[in-house]
Design a protein around this motif. Structure first.
Motif, PDB file in Angstrom:
ATOM      1  N   UNK A   1       0.841  -1.198   0.000  1.00  0.00           N
ATOM      2  CA  UNK A   1       0.000   0.000   0.000  1.00  0.00           C
ATOM      3  C   UNK A   1       0.878   1.251   0.000  1.00  0.00           C
ATOM      4  N   UNK A   2       0.255   2.389  -0.275  1.00  0.00           N
ATOM      5  CA  UNK A   2       1.016   3.637  -0.348  1.00  0.00           C
ATOM      6  C   UNK A   2       1.616   4.018   0.996  1.00  0.00           C
ATOM      7  N   UNK A   3       1.009   3.569   2.088  1.00  0.00           N
ATOM      8  CA  UNK A   3       1.517   3.898   3.418  1.00  0.00           C
ATOM      9  C   UNK A   3       2.779   3.111   3.768  1.00  0.00           C
ATOM     10  N   UNK A   4       2.953   1.960   3.135  1.00  0.00           N
ATOM     11  CA  UNK A   4       4.124   1.113   3.407  1.00  0.00           C
ATOM     12  C   UNK A   4       5.192   1.236   2.328  1.00  0.00           C
ATOM     13  N   UNK A   5       5.007   2.204   1.404  1.00  0.00           N
ATOM     14  CA  UNK A   5       5.996   2.426   0.341  1.00  0.00           C
ATOM     15  C   UNK A   5       6.167   3.927   0.125  1.00  0.00           C
ATOM     16  N   UNK A   6       6.647   4.593   1.138  1.00  0.00           N
ATOM     17  CA  UNK A   6       6.764   6.054   1.095  1.00  0.00           C
ATOM     18  C   UNK A   6       8.104   6.543   0.572  1.00  0.00           C
ATOM     19  N   UNK A   7       8.994   5.624   0.244  1.00  0.00           N
ATOM     20  CA  UNK A   7      10.348   5.992  -0.165  1.00  0.00           C
ATOM     21  C   UNK A   7      10.620   5.732  -1.633  1.00  0.00           C
ATOM     22  N   UNK A   8      11.630   6.400  -2.119  1.00  0.00           N
ATOM     23  CA  UNK A   8      12.188   6.130  -3.450  1.00  0.00           C
ATOM     24  C   UNK A   8      13.680   5.901  -3.257  1.00  0.00           C
ATOM     25  N   UNK A   9      14.232   5.051  -4.121  1.00  0.00           N
ATOM     26  CA  UNK A   9      15.647   4.699  -3.989  1.00  0.00           C
ATOM     27  C   UNK A   9      16.235   4.519  -5.388  1.00  0.00           C
ATOM     28  N   UNK A  10      17.489   4.813  -5.528  1.00  0.00           N
ATOM     29  CA  UNK A  10      18.197   4.645  -6.810  1.00  0.00           C
ATOM     30  C   UNK A  10      18.561   3.177  -6.985  1.00  0.00           C
ATOM     31  N   UNK A  11      18.242   2.649  -8.167  1.00  0.00           N
ATOM     32  CA  UNK A  11      18.575   1.259  -8.500  1.00  0.00           C
ATOM     33  C   UNK A  11      19.355   1.249  -9.811  1.00  0.00           C
ATOM     34  N   UNK A  12      20.177   0.219 -10.046  1.00  0.00           N
ATOM     35  CA  UNK A  12      21.033   0.187 -11.236  1.00  0.00           C
ATOM     36  C   UNK A  12      20.285   0.137 -12.569  1.00  0.00           C
ATOM     37  N   UNK A  13      19.072  -0.386 -12.597  1.00  0.00           N
ATOM     38  CA  UNK A  13      18.368  -0.579 -13.864  1.00  0.00           C
ATOM     39  C   UNK A  13      17.422   0.563 -14.241  1.00  0.00           C
ATOM     40  N   UNK A  14      17.350   1.613 -13.429  1.00  0.00           N
ATOM     41  CA  UNK A  14      16.492   2.760 -13.740  1.00  0.00           C
ATOM     42  C   UNK A  14      17.302   4.055 -13.613  1.00  0.00           C
ATOM     43  N   UNK A  15      17.057   5.041 -14.477  1.00  0.00           N
ATOM     44  CA  UNK A  15      17.829   6.285 -14.415  1.00  0.00           C
ATOM     45  C   UNK A  15      17.440   7.186 -13.237  1.00  0.00           C
ATOM     46  N   UNK A  16      16.200   7.064 -12.769  1.00  0.00           N
ATOM     47  CA  UNK A  16      15.719   7.901 -11.661  1.00  0.00           C
ATOM     48  C   UNK A  16      15.356   7.045 -10.456  1.00  0.00           C
ATOM     49  N   UNK A  17      15.327   7.635  -9.262  1.00  0.00           N
ATOM     50  CA  UNK A  17      14.897   6.868  -8.080  1.00  0.00           C
ATOM     51  C   UNK A  17      13.494   6.296  -8.287  1.00  0.00           C
ATOM     52  N   UNK A  18      13.269   5.101  -7.775  1.00  0.00           N
ATOM     53  CA  UNK A  18      12.002   4.385  -7.956  1.00  0.00           C
ATOM     54  C   UNK A  18      11.362   4.071  -6.606  1.00  0.00           C
ATOM     55  N   UNK A  19      10.051   3.804  -6.630  1.00  0.00           N
ATOM     56  CA  UNK A  19       9.320   3.474  -5.411  1.00  0.00           C
ATOM     57  C   UNK A  19       9.772   2.118  -4.872  1.00  0.00           C
ATOM     58  N   UNK A  20       9.919   2.057  -3.582  1.00  0.00           N
ATOM     59  CA  UNK A  20      10.284   0.804  -2.923  1.00  0.00           C
ATOM     60  C   UNK A  20       9.592   0.749  -1.567  1.00  0.00           C
ATOM     61  N   UNK A  21       9.286  -0.451  -1.113  1.00  0.00           N
ATOM     62  CA  UNK A  21       8.632  -0.560   0.187  1.00  0.00           C
ATOM     63  C   UNK A  21       9.617  -0.119   1.278  1.00  0.00           C
ATOM     64  N   UNK A  22       9.056   0.397   2.347  1.00  0.00           N
ATOM     65  CA  UNK A  22       9.884   0.924   3.430  1.00  0.00           C
ATOM     66  C   UNK A  22      10.811  -0.143   4.013  1.00  0.00           C
ATOM     67  N   UNK A  23      10.332  -1.396   4.054  1.00  0.00           N
ATOM     68  CA  UNK A  23      11.158  -2.478   4.604  1.00  0.00           C
ATOM     69  C   UNK A  23      12.408  -2.701   3.749  1.00  0.00           C
ATOM     70  N   UNK A  24      12.255  -2.701   2.428  1.00  0.00           N
ATOM     71  CA  UNK A  24      13.417  -2.885   1.544  1.00  0.00           C
ATOM     72  C   UNK A  24      14.364  -1.698   1.618  1.00  0.00           C
ATOM     73  N   UNK A  25      13.817  -0.498   1.678  1.00  0.00           N
ATOM     74  CA  UNK A  25      14.674   0.694   1.776  1.00  0.00           C
ATOM     75  C   UNK A  25      15.456   0.669   3.083  1.00  0.00           C
ATOM     76  N   UNK A  26      14.790   0.288   4.167  1.00  0.00           N
ATOM     77  CA  UNK A  26      15.489   0.191   5.450  1.00  0.00           C
ATOM     78  C   UNK A  26      16.642  -0.812   5.368  1.00  0.00           C
ATOM     79  N   UNK A  27      16.379  -1.980   4.756  1.00  0.00           N
ATOM     80  CA  UNK A  27      17.432  -3.007   4.626  1.00  0.00           C
ATOM     81  C   UNK A  27      18.556  -2.504   3.711  1.00  0.00           C
ATOM     82  N   UNK A  28      18.187  -1.889   2.594  1.00  0.00           N
ATOM     83  CA  UNK A  28      19.190  -1.430   1.622  1.00  0.00           C
ATOM     84  C   UNK A  28      20.035  -0.297   2.181  1.00  0.00           C
ATOM     85  N   UNK A  29      19.419   0.660   2.835  1.00  0.00           N
ATOM     86  CA  UNK A  29      20.197   1.784   3.379  1.00  0.00           C
ATOM     87  C   UNK A  29      21.024   1.331   4.560  1.00  0.00           C
TER      88      UNK A  29
END
Length: 89
Positions: free
Chosen positions: A56-84
């Motif tokens: 849901x939009x409440x659990x995916x409030x972040x964007x993060x840079x990934x190798x396969x996209x030129x701009x930051x993309x939406x990611x769930x908060x749990x993945x962003x927390x793990x990645x950062x």
């Protein structure tokens, strides 16, 4: 140890297979575990670009840079927390 950002896009979970936010912890929108809450009639669903889950939009409030996209993309908060967390180590 934190998770690393994948080198390629994950396979997305098909929308028709999902009836609730797939965040494994407490969904921020429902205040209940994701296995108890269901989508409203007109949900704001998003695919996490790191894990492919539908959240849901409440659990995916972040964007993060990934190798396969030129701009930051939406990611769930749990993945962003793990990645950062992985980037800080």
């Amino acid at each position: 140890r934190g998770a690393k950002i994948p080198l390629s896009a994950p396979k997305w979970v098909p929308d028709y297979e999902v009836f609730r936010c797939q965040v494994r912890t407490v969904c921020k929108a429902w205040g209940v575990t994701s296995f108890e809450g269901v989508w409203p009639l007109r949900p704001w669903r998003h695919h996490c670009r790191l894990c492919g889950r539908v959240v849901c939009k409440h659990c995916s409030t972040n964007r993060i840079k990934v190798p396969w996209e030129p701009n930051p993309v939406r990611a769930c908060d749990a993945c962003v927390d793990r990645a950062t967390g992985a980037m800080r180590q």
